[in-house]
Design a protein around this motif. Structure first.
Motif, PDB file in Angstrom:
ATOM      1  N   CYS A  22       0.856  -1.183   0.086  1.00 21.80           N
ATOM      2  CA  CYS A  22      -0.157  -0.192  -0.095  1.00 21.80           C
ATOM      3  C   CYS A  22       0.884   1.049  -0.160  1.00 21.80           C
ATOM      4  O   CYS A  22       2.013   1.291   0.316  1.00 21.80           O
ATOM      5  CB  CYS A  22      -0.917   0.059   1.247  1.00 21.80           C
ATOM      6  SG  CYS A  22      -2.242  -1.256   1.229  1.00 21.80           S
ATOM      7  N   ARG A  25      -0.283   3.221   5.136  1.00 21.86           N
ATOM      8  CA  ARG A  25      -1.200   2.381   5.913  1.00 21.86           C
ATOM      9  C   ARG A  25      -2.406   3.202   6.367  1.00 21.86           C
ATOM     10  O   ARG A  25      -2.043   4.104   6.969  1.00 21.86           O
ATOM     11  CB  ARG A  25      -0.289   1.786   6.957  1.00 21.86           C
ATOM     12  CG  ARG A  25      -0.946   0.534   7.353  1.00 21.86           C
ATOM     13  CD  ARG A  25       0.339  -0.518   7.904  1.00 21.86           C
ATOM     14  NE  ARG A  25      -0.727  -1.439   8.669  1.00 21.86           N
ATOM     15  CZ  ARG A  25      -0.842  -2.419   8.195  1.00 21.86           C
ATOM     16  NH1 ARG A  25      -0.298  -3.115   6.929  1.00 21.86           N
ATOM     17  NH2 ARG A  25      -1.731  -3.535   8.823  1.00 21.86           N
ATOM     18  N   CYS A  26      -3.455   2.840   6.256  1.00 25.88           N
ATOM     19  CA  CYS A  26      -4.681   3.479   6.710  1.00 25.88           C
ATOM     20  C   CYS A  26      -4.659   3.240   8.306  1.00 25.88           C
ATOM     21  O   CYS A  26      -4.171   2.126   8.852  1.00 25.88           O
ATOM     22  CB  CYS A  26      -5.808   2.901   6.139  1.00 25.88           C
ATOM     23  SG  CYS A  26      -5.945   3.066   4.423  1.00 25.88           S
ATOM     24  N   TYR A  28      -6.811   2.190  10.398  1.00 32.62           N
ATOM     25  CA  TYR A  28      -7.753   1.251  10.992  1.00 32.62           C
ATOM     26  C   TYR A  28      -7.202  -0.428  10.468  1.00 32.62           C
ATOM     27  O   TYR A  28      -7.752  -1.407  10.780  1.00 32.62           O
ATOM     28  CB  TYR A  28      -9.193   1.196  10.538  1.00 32.62           C
ATOM     29  CG  TYR A  28      -9.540   1.326   9.082  1.00 32.62           C
ATOM     30  CD1 TYR A  28      -8.946   2.291   8.336  1.00 32.62           C
ATOM     31  CD2 TYR A  28      -9.854   0.133   8.493  1.00 32.62           C
ATOM     32  CE1 TYR A  28      -9.406   2.541   7.031  1.00 32.62           C
ATOM     33  CE2 TYR A  28      -9.944   0.212   7.044  1.00 32.62           C
ATOM     34  CZ  TYR A  28      -9.842   1.543   6.373  1.00 32.62           C
ATOM     35  OH  TYR A  28     -10.080   1.381   5.200  1.00 32.62           O
ATOM     36  N   CYS A  29      -6.338  -0.210   9.568  1.00 34.10           N
ATOM     37  CA  CYS A  29      -5.864  -1.355   8.825  1.00 34.10           C
ATOM     38  C   CYS A  29      -5.127  -2.540   9.735  1.00 34.10           C
ATOM     39  O   CYS A  29      -3.907  -2.155  10.143  1.00 34.10           O
ATOM     40  CB  CYS A  29      -5.144  -1.244   7.470  1.00 34.10           C
ATOM     41  SG  CYS A  29      -4.727  -2.409   6.477  1.00 34.10           S
ATOM     42  N   PHE A  31      -4.576  -5.337   7.887  1.00 34.46           N
ATOM     43  CA  PHE A  31      -4.531  -6.706   6.818  1.00 34.46           C
ATOM     44  C   PHE A  31      -3.031  -6.689   6.696  1.00 34.46           C
ATOM     45  O   PHE A  31      -1.956  -6.022   7.279  1.00 34.46           O
ATOM     46  CB  PHE A  31      -5.177  -6.048   5.757  1.00 34.46           C
ATOM     47  CG  PHE A  31      -6.346  -6.022   5.465  1.00 34.46           C
ATOM     48  CD1 PHE A  31      -7.450  -6.953   6.062  1.00 34.46           C
ATOM     49  CD2 PHE A  31      -7.084  -4.843   5.023  1.00 34.46           C
ATOM     50  CE1 PHE A  31      -8.821  -6.667   6.078  1.00 34.46           C
ATOM     51  CE2 PHE A  31      -8.372  -4.761   5.095  1.00 34.46           C
ATOM     52  CZ  PHE A  31      -9.445  -5.600   5.586  1.00 34.46           C
ATOM     53  N   THR A  33      -0.435  -5.973   5.006  1.00 38.99           N
ATOM     54  CA  THR A  33      -0.045  -5.445   3.849  1.00 38.99           C
ATOM     55  C   THR A  33       1.114  -4.292   4.636  1.00 38.99           C
ATOM     56  O   THR A  33       1.238  -4.088   5.622  1.00 38.99           O
ATOM     57  CB  THR A  33      -1.233  -4.321   3.375  1.00 38.99           C
ATOM     58  OG1 THR A  33      -0.763  -3.783   2.192  1.00 38.99           O
ATOM     59  CG2 THR A  33      -1.858  -3.460   4.037  1.00 38.99           C
ATOM     60  N   GLY A  72      -5.898  -7.344  -1.644  1.00 39.70           N
ATOM     61  CA  GLY A  72      -4.657  -6.790  -0.997  1.00 39.70           C
ATOM     62  C   GLY A  72      -4.910  -6.159   0.562  1.00 39.70           C
ATOM     63  O   GLY A  72      -5.749  -6.540   1.214  1.00 39.70           O
ATOM     64  N   GLY A  73      -3.942  -5.199   0.817  1.00 35.20           N
ATOM     65  CA  GLY A  73      -3.215  -4.422   0.058  1.00 35.20           C
ATOM     66  C   GLY A  73      -3.764  -3.670  -0.923  1.00 35.20           C
ATOM     67  O   GLY A  73      -5.005  -3.495  -0.872  1.00 35.20           O
ATOM     68  N   THR A  74      -3.089  -3.206  -2.017  1.00 32.33           N
ATOM     69  CA  THR A  74      -3.705  -2.208  -3.186  1.00 32.33           C
ATOM     70  C   THR A  74      -3.092  -2.963  -4.415  1.00 32.33           C
ATOM     71  O   THR A  74      -2.000  -2.374  -5.093  1.00 32.33           O
ATOM     72  CB  THR A  74      -3.317  -0.741  -2.951  1.00 32.33           C
ATOM     73  OG1 THR A  74      -3.267  -0.192  -1.621  1.00 32.33           O
ATOM     74  CG2 THR A  74      -3.878  -0.122  -4.014  1.00 32.33           C
ATOM     75  N   ARG A 144      -7.208   7.438   4.770  1.00 31.66           N
ATOM     76  CA  ARG A 144      -7.085   7.290   3.518  1.00 31.66           C
ATOM     77  C   ARG A 144      -6.891   8.572   2.912  1.00 31.66           C
ATOM     78  O   ARG A 144      -7.181   9.773   3.296  1.00 31.66           O
ATOM     79  CB  ARG A 144      -8.715   7.016   3.114  1.00 31.66           C
ATOM     80  CG  ARG A 144      -9.395   5.928   3.691  1.00 31.66           C
ATOM     81  CD  ARG A 144      -8.882   4.529   3.705  1.00 31.66           C
ATOM     82  NE  ARG A 144      -8.855   4.193   2.046  1.00 31.66           N
ATOM     83  CZ  ARG A 144      -9.069   2.945   1.457  1.00 31.66           C
ATOM     84  NH1 ARG A 144      -9.140   1.918   2.355  1.00 31.66           N
ATOM     85  NH2 ARG A 144      -8.668   2.545   0.229  1.00 31.66           N
TER      86      ARG A 144
HETATM   87  S1  SF4 Z   1      -5.161  -2.806   2.623  1.00 33.34           S
HETATM   88 FE1  SF4 Z   1      -6.856  -1.249   2.341  1.00 33.34          FE
HETATM   89  S2  SF4 Z   1      -7.163  -0.411   4.612  1.00 33.34           S
HETATM   90 FE2  SF4 Z   1      -5.063  -1.707   4.546  1.00 33.34          FE
HETATM   91  S3  SF4 Z   1      -3.639   0.094   4.314  1.00 33.34           S
HETATM   92 FE3  SF4 Z   1      -4.211  -0.764   2.313  1.00 33.34          FE
HETATM   93  S4  SF4 Z   1      -5.667   0.475   1.384  1.00 33.34           S
HETATM   94 FE4  SF4 Z   1      -5.688   0.996   3.612  1.00 33.34          FE
END
Ligand code: SF4
Length: 406
Positions: A22, A25-26, A28-29, A31, A33, A72-74, A144
């Motif tokens: 990504c 990093r957001c 709340y994330c 995941f 990534t 993802g990720g992105t 975001r």
């Molecule tokens: S996976 Fe989605 S929520 Fe997590 S950092 Fe990347 S864009 Fe943001």
């Protein structure tokens, strides 16, 4: 010669490709990534192509893929050339149907028509946009980097180049979010006429910046009652707008339910590749290593370029990137519970008694008669002919219902 797991596969498979990068990093994330690892992308794509080749060859024949999902990720951080290479690797060893649903998750910012036209040309059929909110303040809270104008432009560009299947993700239950702002986000999303909407309740995961801010008292705790009101509002509003709710968090125009995710909820087999990918072929569930650098190293060390298909042939799970700590053999009891829990997520389809008996050789009531009767008495599930489904009120407390089967 086909690997033994292949003989257990009757229908088509789903393939998930994880892209763990990504731009940032957001808040709340949680995941798998990583931000700041863009320099690894070329080596990662090489590794991914090698893993795909390995998995495909190890199967011993071209397995039929009905769906493919870049998550993802992105994934939209990948260049067209990278995506083309990955798709070429997949088509070389899998039978990727012309009719296959091929989804790419994308960040709305910077998605231009040229990029979208190119990936459409590669065969991507479904675009999934992480829009999350129509409000700048909420997007800033989530960390975001796009705004709603990016979302609108991305949808317009997608239509222009021929995408007929677009999903928009939204999040509700944010600290400080009001019912009015949620209504506005939903209305803005519906105004873009997507075929599919995924609505997620914000989960506050330990270790995320958002969690720390809430724990430090800098942000309000989430209001569960308000989140429930938001969900109920969305349910009514989207029904009026012509969307069918087919899963607890997912709505679609008729004929546009996400086929890839249906494979998970129906507990049908899927393969996962990439760092942090997950796969499942009864009775084995597996995951690959999370860290992109380790993933690249494992694939670089493998001898795939020198192996014949027969030499690749090995026991499922097939990939050299599998993390042994993430391999699990699901017991028959777990399998039955998972079938009910996942099936109940499908709010219309539910759990079929016939299908359950065909799969397990046991009647649903033999396994869960007491639990189902108790839930029905509390108005949380109902029987519709062959199917058991959640009632509308149970959708809000589905996790409490699911606990009955664990
Ligand atoms: S996976 Fe989605 S929520 Fe997590 S950092 Fe990347 S864009 Fe943001």
């Amino acid at each position: 010669m086909a690997s033994s797991f292949v003989t257990s596969l009757n229908g088509g498979l789903a393939l998930y490709v994880h892209i763990p990068f990504c731009a940032r990093r957001c808040s709340y994330c949680a995941f798998n990534t990583y931000a700041g690892l863009g320099h690894l992308i070329p080596a990662y794509v090489d590794a991914l192509c090698r893993e795909i080749t390995w998995v495909g060859r190890a199967a011993g024949r071209k397995l039929r893929l009905d769906t493919l999902y870049f998550g993802g990720g992105t994934p939209s951080l990948l260049s067209v050339e990278h995506l083309a290479r990955i798709l070429q690797a997949i088509r070389a060893v899998f039978d990727l149907r012309d009719s296959a649903e091929i989804t790419l998750e994308a960040n709305p910012r910077g998605l231009d028509a040229a990029y979208l036209a190119a990936i459409r040309g590669l065969g991507v059929t479904r675009l999934s946009l992480g829009a999350q909110s129509a409000h700048a303040g909420e997007l800033a809270l989530l960390g975001r980097r796009h705004d709603w104008a990016d979302v609108a432009m991305a949808v317009r560009a997608a239509r222009l180049v021929g995408f007929r299947n677009v999903n928009i993700d939204l999040i509700y239950g944010l600290p400080g979010q009001t019912l009015a702002s949620w209504r506005e986000s939903l209305a803005q999303a519906v105004a873009l006429a997507p075929e599919h909407l995924s609505l997620y309740s914000l989960g506050i995961e330990a270790g995320t910046p958002l969690y720390r801010r809430i724990a430090a008292g800098k942000l309000a705790e989430l209001d569960d009652d308000l989140a429930a009101d938001m969900y109920e509002y969305a349910t009514g509003y989207l029904a009026e707008a012509g969307f069918e709710q087919y899963e607890i968090s997912n709505w679609a125009r008729p004929g546009y339910a996400c086929q890839h995710n249906l494979q998970y909820w129906r507990r049908l087999p899927y393969l996962g590749v990439g760092a942090g990918g997950y796969g499942f072929v009864e009775p084995v569930r597996y995951g690959t290593v999370d860290r992109p650098a380790e993933y690249v190293r494992l694939l670089a060390d493998s001898l795939i370029d020198y192996l014949s298909p027969e030499q690749c042939n090995q026991q499922f799970p097939l990939s050299p990137a599998v993390d042994p700590a993430k391999v699990e053999t699901v017991t028959p009891r777990q399998a039955r519970a998972e079938t009910v829990i996942l099936g109940l997520r499908l709010v219309k389809e539910g759990v079929s008694r016939c299908d359950f008996e065909r799969r397990f050789g046991l009647r649903l009531d033999e396994c869960y008669g007491i639990e189902l009767a108790g839930l029905a008495a509390r108005g949380l599930v109902q029987c519709l002919d062959d199917r058991i489904v959640l009632t509308a009120q149970a959708r809000l407390i589905a996790n409490l219902v699911f606990r009955e089967f664990v």
